[in-house]
Motif scaffolding. Structure first.
Motif, PDB file in Angstrom:
ATOM      1  N   ASP A   1       9.401 -13.722  -6.520  1.00  0.00           N
ATOM      2  CA  ASP A   1       8.935 -12.726  -5.468  1.00  0.00           C
ATOM      3  C   ASP A   1       8.423 -13.468  -4.314  1.00  0.00           C
ATOM      4  O   ASP A   1       8.671 -13.368  -3.295  1.00  0.00           O
TER       5      ASP A   1
ATOM      6  N   PRO B   1       6.727  -7.131   3.403  1.00  0.00           N
ATOM      7  CA  PRO B   1       7.209  -5.958   2.742  1.00  0.00           C
ATOM      8  C   PRO B   1       8.644  -6.137   2.281  1.00  0.00           C
ATOM      9  O   PRO B   1       8.949  -5.601   1.030  1.00  0.00           O
ATOM     10  N   ALA B   2       9.267  -7.514   2.472  1.00  0.00           N
ATOM     11  CA  ALA B   2      10.292  -7.594   1.710  1.00  0.00           C
ATOM     12  C   ALA B   2       9.816  -8.084   0.190  1.00  0.00           C
ATOM     13  O   ALA B   2      10.710  -7.853  -0.828  1.00  0.00           O
TER      14      ALA B   2
ATOM     15  N   ALA C   1       7.273  -6.858  -1.328  1.00  0.00           N
ATOM     16  CA  ALA C   1       6.886  -5.900  -1.738  1.00  0.00           C
ATOM     17  C   ALA C   1       8.125  -4.950  -2.377  1.00  0.00           C
ATOM     18  O   ALA C   1       8.064  -4.209  -3.641  1.00  0.00           O
ATOM     19  N   VAL C   2       9.100  -4.836  -1.829  1.00  0.00           N
ATOM     20  CA  VAL C   2      10.391  -4.126  -2.157  1.00  0.00           C
ATOM     21  C   VAL C   2      10.860  -4.895  -3.439  1.00  0.00           C
ATOM     22  O   VAL C   2      11.427  -4.370  -4.393  1.00  0.00           O
TER      23      VAL C   2
ATOM     24  N   THR D   1       8.933  -3.954  -6.646  1.00  0.00           N
ATOM     25  CA  THR D   1       9.370  -2.762  -6.632  1.00  0.00           C
ATOM     26  C   THR D   1      10.616  -2.625  -7.589  1.00  0.00           C
ATOM     27  O   THR D   1      10.648  -1.723  -8.467  1.00  0.00           O
TER      28      THR D   1
ATOM     29  N   ALA E   1       7.090   2.434  -4.669  1.00  0.00           N
ATOM     30  CA  ALA E   1       7.756   2.097  -3.491  1.00  0.00           C
ATOM     31  C   ALA E   1       6.824   2.288  -2.347  1.00  0.00           C
ATOM     32  O   ALA E   1       6.852   1.268  -1.383  1.00  0.00           O
ATOM     33  N   THR E   2       6.578   3.677  -2.160  1.00  0.00           N
ATOM     34  CA  THR E   2       5.755   3.913  -1.095  1.00  0.00           C
ATOM     35  C   THR E   2       4.515   3.460  -0.632  1.00  0.00           C
ATOM     36  O   THR E   2       4.179   2.778   0.359  1.00  0.00           O
TER      37      THR E   2
ATOM     38  N   MET F   1       3.426   0.399  -2.325  1.00  0.00           N
ATOM     39  CA  MET F   1       3.554  -1.048  -2.135  1.00  0.00           C
ATOM     40  C   MET F   1       4.070  -1.418  -0.588  1.00  0.00           C
ATOM     41  O   MET F   1       3.485  -2.137   0.052  1.00  0.00           O
ATOM     42  N   ILE F   2       5.130  -0.803  -0.044  1.00  0.00           N
ATOM     43  CA  ILE F   2       5.767  -1.072   1.184  1.00  0.00           C
ATOM     44  C   ILE F   2       4.737  -0.536   2.560  1.00  0.00           C
ATOM     45  O   ILE F   2       4.432  -1.499   3.066  1.00  0.00           O
TER      46      ILE F   2
ATOM     47  N   HIS G   1       1.831  -3.449   2.255  1.00  0.00           N
ATOM     48  CA  HIS G   1       2.298  -4.420   2.750  1.00  0.00           C
ATOM     49  C   HIS G   1       2.934  -4.730   3.954  1.00  0.00           C
ATOM     50  O   HIS G   1       2.861  -5.902   4.624  1.00  0.00           O
ATOM     51  N   VAL G   2       3.395  -3.593   4.811  1.00  0.00           N
ATOM     52  CA  VAL G   2       3.616  -3.775   6.033  1.00  0.00           C
ATOM     53  C   VAL G   2       2.272  -3.898   6.902  1.00  0.00           C
ATOM     54  O   VAL G   2       2.361  -4.928   7.843  1.00  0.00           O
TER      55      VAL G   2
END
Length: 350
Positions: free
Chosen positions: A112, A152-153, A155-156, A159, A176-177, A179-180, A183-184
């Protein structure tokens, strides 16, 4: 983003371990072509700098902090293959010495934080350089965007790994909501740190920045009404500081950041910790296997003063990382020299 033990089940952790091992094998081979006599010494320094800056958690939202992941920064400075090795060295030492990031989750963390961030950021970086003017400022702009996207990548990616092997029954959409989203915000901090660092190195030694190679435009002259490329200059490019001075400055900066500035870092949980606690992902978190380490939690055991304990741990971490990283890249560089030598002497009868 350091995943603890217990978040991801054993089979998925094993698979990511295989993926990480494969990525490291490819990176060891690829790094031979990235590291030369000028850049090889920088590998260990970049790893030490990443370790230091990762100790500087910055606030991003109410009760949440973030820190540099470093894949984009390392890829732009020393190349993508070397970057994967740099981040992996940091993650290994953090897990073994400082109980930061689970040992059974080491494959998850390398996949990751080292592989995904590097691959995504360097792809974005190169795509932007292909359309931006061939100037040093474009490297800084591309660095900012690449680092911003890489977080965010990651974070994806977490997920998706959680969707396959998460140990708790939590809605994937909520994970997902959360985390992303957080992390944005962390990505903005990553982008600022990456762009400032790349810009600073380019200002003094652009020839040592992997991502800035080949950006100088050829001078175009008009001859008999037609535009032709002028001959390339033969004189060496003037530099503002020596490699040794840059290395010493980088090492001193890393020591100062880890040993002194880190005391003032945000004490709030980072993005993954906050999401895990709020959404219940941490219900099956396991005690770290290195929890009894003398340097666990970035403090020196039996040193009661918090500032001194954290500072000493940071300085020790920088020292161990620069030594371990330099050893790895020295070995990679030596392997490349060993492979080249027989070819260069094949026709000499030696």
């Amino acid at each position: 983003m350091h995943v603890p033990d217990g978040f991801i089940d054993a089979p998925t952790s094993a698979v990511t371990g295989v993926v990480a091992a494969g990525a490291l094998a490819v990176s060891l081979r690829g790094a031979r072509h990235e590291l030369d006599e000028k850049t090889a010494p920088l590998g260990g320094l970049v790893a030490a700098f990443l370790f230091a800056v990762q100790m500087l958690n910055f606030p991003v939202a109410a009760g949440t902090s973030g820190h540099l992941l470093g894949g984009a920064l390392a890829a732009i400075l020393v190349g993508p293959y070397t970057a994967v090795l740099c981040v992996s060295v940091v993650l290994l030492l953090q897990g073994v010495l400082f109980a930061d990031g689970g040992l059974t989750a080491l494959g998850v963390n390398i996949t990751d934080m080292a592989v995904v961030t590097t691959v995504v950021s360097y792809a974005v970086f190169r795509a932007l350089l292909a359309v931006l003017p061939r100037k040093r400022r474009s490297v800084t702009v591309a660095s900012f965007v690449a680092a911003l996207v890489s977080v965010p990548a990651a974070a994806v990616a977490f997920t998706l790994i959680y969707a396959v092997g998460g140990t708790t029954d939590v809605s994937l959409g909520k994970v997902a909501t959360a985390m992303i989203g957080v992390h944005v915000l962390i990505g903005i901090g990553e982008a600022v740190i990456t762009a400032l660092t790349v810009s600073a190195v380019i200002a003094v030694r652009p020839d040592l920045v992997h991502g800035a190679r080949g950006l100088r435009q050829r001078l175009t002259l008009r001859v008999n009404g037609a535009l032709v490329d002028a001959p390339a200059p033969t004189a060496p490019v003037a530099v503002r500081t020596s490699r040794r001075a840059l290395w010493v400055t980088g090492l001193v900066s890393s020591v100062v950041l880890a040993g002194f500035v880190s005391f003032y870092a945000s004490a709030n949980p980072d993005g993954l910790e906050k999401v895990a606690h709020d959404k219940g992902i941490d219900q099956k978190e396991e005690e770290h296997a290195a929890a009894g380490s003398p340097l666990a939690d970035y403090g020196v055991k039996d040193v009661s003063d918090a500032r001194l304990s954290g500072g000493l741990a940071g300085v020790i971490g920088v020292g161990v990382t620069v030594v371990a990283g330099s050893a790895v890249f020295w070995a990679v560089r030596r392997r490349r020299d060993d492979e080249v030598s027989p070819v260069s002497t094949a026709g000499t009868g030696l």
